[in-house]
Design a protein around this motif. Structure first.
Motif, mmCIF file in Angstrom:
data_model
loop_
_atom_site.group_PDB
_atom_site.id
_atom_site.type_symbol
_atom_site.label_atom_id
_atom_site.label_comp_id
_atom_site.label_asym_id
_atom_site.label_seq_id
_atom_site.Cartn_x
_atom_site.Cartn_y
_atom_site.Cartn_z
ATOM 1 N N PHE A 237 0.861 -1.185 0.000
ATOM 2 C CA PHE A 237 0.000 0.000 0.000
ATOM 3 C C PHE A 237 0.894 1.229 0.000
ATOM 4 C CE2 PHE A 237 -2.527 -3.369 1.816
ATOM 5 C CZ PHE A 237 -3.803 -3.158 1.307
ATOM 6 N N SER B 153 -11.583 3.649 2.982
ATOM 7 C CA SER B 153 -11.285 2.974 4.255
ATOM 8 C C SER B 153 -9.846 3.218 4.716
ATOM 9 C CB SER B 153 -11.558 1.462 4.128
ATOM 10 O OG SER B 153 -10.733 0.929 3.112
ATOM 11 N N THR B 154 -9.074 3.961 3.901
ATOM 12 C CA THR B 154 -7.695 4.268 4.317
ATOM 13 C C THR B 154 -7.425 5.775 4.205
ATOM 14 O OG1 THR B 154 -6.958 3.732 2.075
ATOM 15 C CG2 THR B 154 -6.594 2.050 3.774
ATOM 16 N N GLU C 105 -5.868 7.571 6.080
ATOM 17 C CA GLU C 105 -4.479 7.838 6.492
ATOM 18 C C GLU C 105 -3.513 7.675 5.313
ATOM 19 O OE1 GLU C 105 -6.177 5.143 6.979
ATOM 20 O OE2 GLU C 105 -4.952 3.351 7.267
ATOM 21 N N GLY C 106 -4.007 7.097 4.200
ATOM 22 C CA GLY C 106 -3.149 6.903 3.032
ATOM 23 C C GLY C 106 -3.301 7.999 1.990
ATOM 24 N N TYR D 283 2.263 7.497 9.920
ATOM 25 C CA TYR D 283 1.732 6.802 8.755
ATOM 26 C C TYR D 283 2.668 7.021 7.574
ATOM 27 C CZ TYR D 283 -2.569 6.367 11.444
ATOM 28 O OH TYR D 283 -3.486 6.056 12.403
ATOM 29 N N GLY E 203 -12.400 1.298 8.845
ATOM 30 C CA GLY E 203 -11.704 2.585 8.682
ATOM 31 C C GLY E 203 -12.386 3.735 9.398
ATOM 32 N N THR F 228 -10.434 5.267 12.127
ATOM 33 C CA THR F 228 -9.306 6.112 11.699
ATOM 34 C C THR F 228 -9.789 7.538 11.438
ATOM 35 O OG1 THR F 228 -8.441 4.134 10.633
ATOM 36 C CG2 THR F 228 -7.318 6.199 10.136
#
Ligand code: SF4
Length: 251
Positions: free
Chosen positions: A25, A37-38, A40-41, A54, A213, A216
């Motif tokens: 990822f 759902s991410t 933080e990415g 992260y 997620g 988060t």
């Protein structure tokens, strides 16, 4: 030597290509999907929230050293590596470099992408790619923009262009099915009409909306707009598939 920003590496996935996959990822995404759902990415840079960091930088050599540890599992399962995100196209030179070297070791390569960057970035990766999972989130440009932050013109153009390339790449289109957003009959028929134009299409996969997620978002102090959205039932998913079968056979 190239280097990239990795969010995390997950081993032994069975959902992102043939056999057992090591999924890399990457950080950074130009979209901000309401159901992501991410979250933080999404930022390309390394971020720190409370005490958690992260992302971390890796050179292509370091990443390759990590993935070859799983070579025996790839060999026995017919698996390989899959780049996901975030959006791998934001770090296309790094992805192409790692894929080229992995391929030279006989490791299968796959990428999951929103297809939302200029085709020149996709073109860097295609010669080293075995399987492309291309996301199709909405067929209506305005609604696509409302729910993801950008319209879908470039995305549809990119998917259509890849469907014509003269390379042995498997094209799999993934639809995240989100109730109330892209699950109405008109939208699914619109997707079906687009999908049937893709000559190279191997199959379509429906990814049912889920709520992983949410914690988060809370940690990051971000608003999660789909808190009231229900997870689609199996009947709901089958209904979407039935409509799509009117346009394509491989679903
Ligand atoms: S494309 Fe994927 S990673 Fe990017 S915001 Fe949408 S769901 Fe999240």
């Amino acid at each position: 030597m190239s280097s990239g920003i990795v969010l995390r590496i997950e081993r032994s996935s069975i959902h992102d290509g043939d056999g057992l996959r090591t999924v890399i990822f990457l950080k950074g995404c130009p979209l901000s999907c309401a159901w992501c759902s991410t979250p933080e990415g999404q930022a390309l840079e390394i971020t720190e929230i409370e005490t958690k960091v992260y992302g971390y930088e890796m050179t292509a050599d370091e990443l390759l050293d990590e993935v070859v540890k799983d070579e025996i599992f790839f060999y026995h399962s017919g698996g390989g590596i899959t780049f996901s995100g975030g959006e791998p196209l934001l770090q296309a030179d790094f992805v192409a470099d790692v894929m080229q070297r992995a391929r030279s070791l006989g490791i299968d390569t796959a990428m999951e992408s929103s297809m939302s960057l200029p085709y020149s970035e996709i073109d860097k990766i295609l010669p080293h790619l075995d399987v492309l999972f291309a996301d199709l989130k909405h067929i209506d440009p305005e609604r696509h923009k409302f729910y993801t932050g950008i319209d879908n013109k470039l995305i549809l153009d990119n998917i259509s262009r890849v469907a014509q390339v003269n390379l042995p790449i498997k094209l799999i289109v993934r639809i995240p099915l989100v109730p109330g957003i892209n699950d109405d009959e008109k939208t699914i028929r619109g997707m079906g009409k687009f999908l049937r134009t893709l000559k190279k299409l191997e199959r379509v996969e429906i990814l049912p909306y889920h709520k992983l997620g949410i914690s988060t978002y809370d940690k990051m102090g971000l608003e999660y707009k789909l808190r009231e959205t229900k997870i689609p039932s199996s009947e709901h998913i089958e209904n979407a598939k039935d409509i799509l079968r009117g346009y394509i056979s491989s679903i």
